[in-house]
Design a protein around this motif. Sequence first.
Motif, short mmCIF file in Angstrom:
data_model
loop_
_atom_site.label_atom_id
_atom_site.label_comp_id
_atom_site.label_asym_id
_atom_site.label_seq_id
_atom_site.Cartn_x
_atom_site.Cartn_y
_atom_site.Cartn_z
N SER A 74 0.80 -1.14 -0.01
CA SER A 74 0.18 0.17 0.11
C SER A 74 0.83 1.16 -0.05
N GLN A 77 2.24 1.61 -3.44
CA GLN A 77 1.52 1.99 -4.34
C GLN A 77 1.12 3.74 -4.20
N TYR A 78 1.12 4.09 -3.22
CA TYR A 78 1.07 5.70 -3.01
C TYR A 78 2.06 6.31 -3.44
N THR A 82 2.19 8.97 -6.72
CA THR A 82 2.28 10.52 -6.63
C THR A 82 3.62 10.86 -7.51
N LEU A 136 1.65 6.05 6.63
CA LEU A 136 0.91 6.17 5.41
C LEU A 136 -0.50 6.97 5.54
N THR A 140 -1.23 11.07 4.41
CA THR A 140 -2.31 11.13 3.32
C THR A 140 -3.48 11.38 3.71
N SER A 144 -7.75 8.87 -0.87
CA SER A 144 -7.72 8.03 -2.09
C SER A 144 -6.99 8.92 -3.36
N ILE A 145 -6.29 8.44 -4.18
CA ILE A 145 -5.91 8.71 -5.50
C ILE A 145 -6.89 8.15 -6.63
N VAL A 243 -6.23 4.17 -6.11
CA VAL A 243 -5.28 3.91 -5.05
C VAL A 243 -5.84 4.20 -3.71
N PRO A 245 -5.55 3.93 0.56
CA PRO A 245 -4.27 3.69 1.58
C PRO A 245 -4.89 2.22 2.28
#
Length: 339
Positions: A74, A77-78, A82, A136, A140, A144-145, A243, A245
């Motif tokens: 996770s 991913q972030y 980014t 995370l 954040t 979510s993205i 994405v 988290p």
Amino acid sequence: MHKFIPRLGGTELWLIAVIAVICIALSLTTDTFLTLVNILDLLNYSAVNVIFAAGLLVVLVAGGIDISFAVAASVVQYIVATTLISIGGGNWAMGIGLAIGFGTLLGAINAAFIYHFKIISIVVTIATFNIFFGLLMFLTDGVSIYLLPDWMVDRAVFFELETRSGWAELTLPVFVMVVVLLATWLLLRRLNIGRQLFAMGDNPEAARRLGIGIGKMHYLAYGWLGACAGIAGLMQMHYAQEVVPNAMYGRELEVLAAVVLGGARLGGGRGTLLGAVLGLALVAITQNGLNLLGISSYAFRMIVGAIILIAICMSGDTLDALRTRLKRTRATTRHGEAV
């Protein structure tokens, strides 16, 4: 040719038999389980967990354990999302390179604490699990993205067929899963360094006396799992097209239960890739079946917990002690009959 055909041990045969029974039962009690759409959907969804399982098997074989890999995925991913957005989008080569690099780095952090500070692996990875996840969510705010690069959200379909129940598809995560499985098989079964991992997991002191670099093996095992976690995170991002988290929070228990169920010994030195895949197939099919039958997801959590408990009770030294007792009992019985 026969060298490339996996030998089926007792665990693998037992798992195949159980999977067959469950599949027959689900095909009789549901209308959708044996449809091509459901089977391929199950394969597409499980590809990420299989990638996790391949990496975790390497750590278990080396005598360690890691429960932080899903959270690490996770985090990767972030970071990857980014980073790619900040440089204008990137491409698949950059995405895979970043995922493997960041994932390996997180795995190396675990290896460093375990090897250099002589801390038990379960303690280290519980700590990093909480550190990674806490950082995370803190950095954040749990946001979510959704706006990912176009190449990431364009679904790569390698096979599709229209059926009565919808479109059946095989997507990119399945292809990547096969590549990761092949690479892990080569590492564990065809390279000398893989035999060194088994030796360290079976008897670390004997491995050290043979000149095996214990530190290097730690970094290899946890780095490999970290790289697999990074790749799995990237594939989950592609599959979900977003994405989130905490999306993979909790998957570590499913994968651990599956790999141990497949014959990997928690004490190290034993485990097969085929067994890990079959164990994961059993867990995934069970979860899928419960969903199709409308049974609460909490039942699945209970099953996973029971699998882990049974696996711990029946693994490694417990089974060895049981075999020894059985042999002594038989020997005593034969001696009594002889007298």
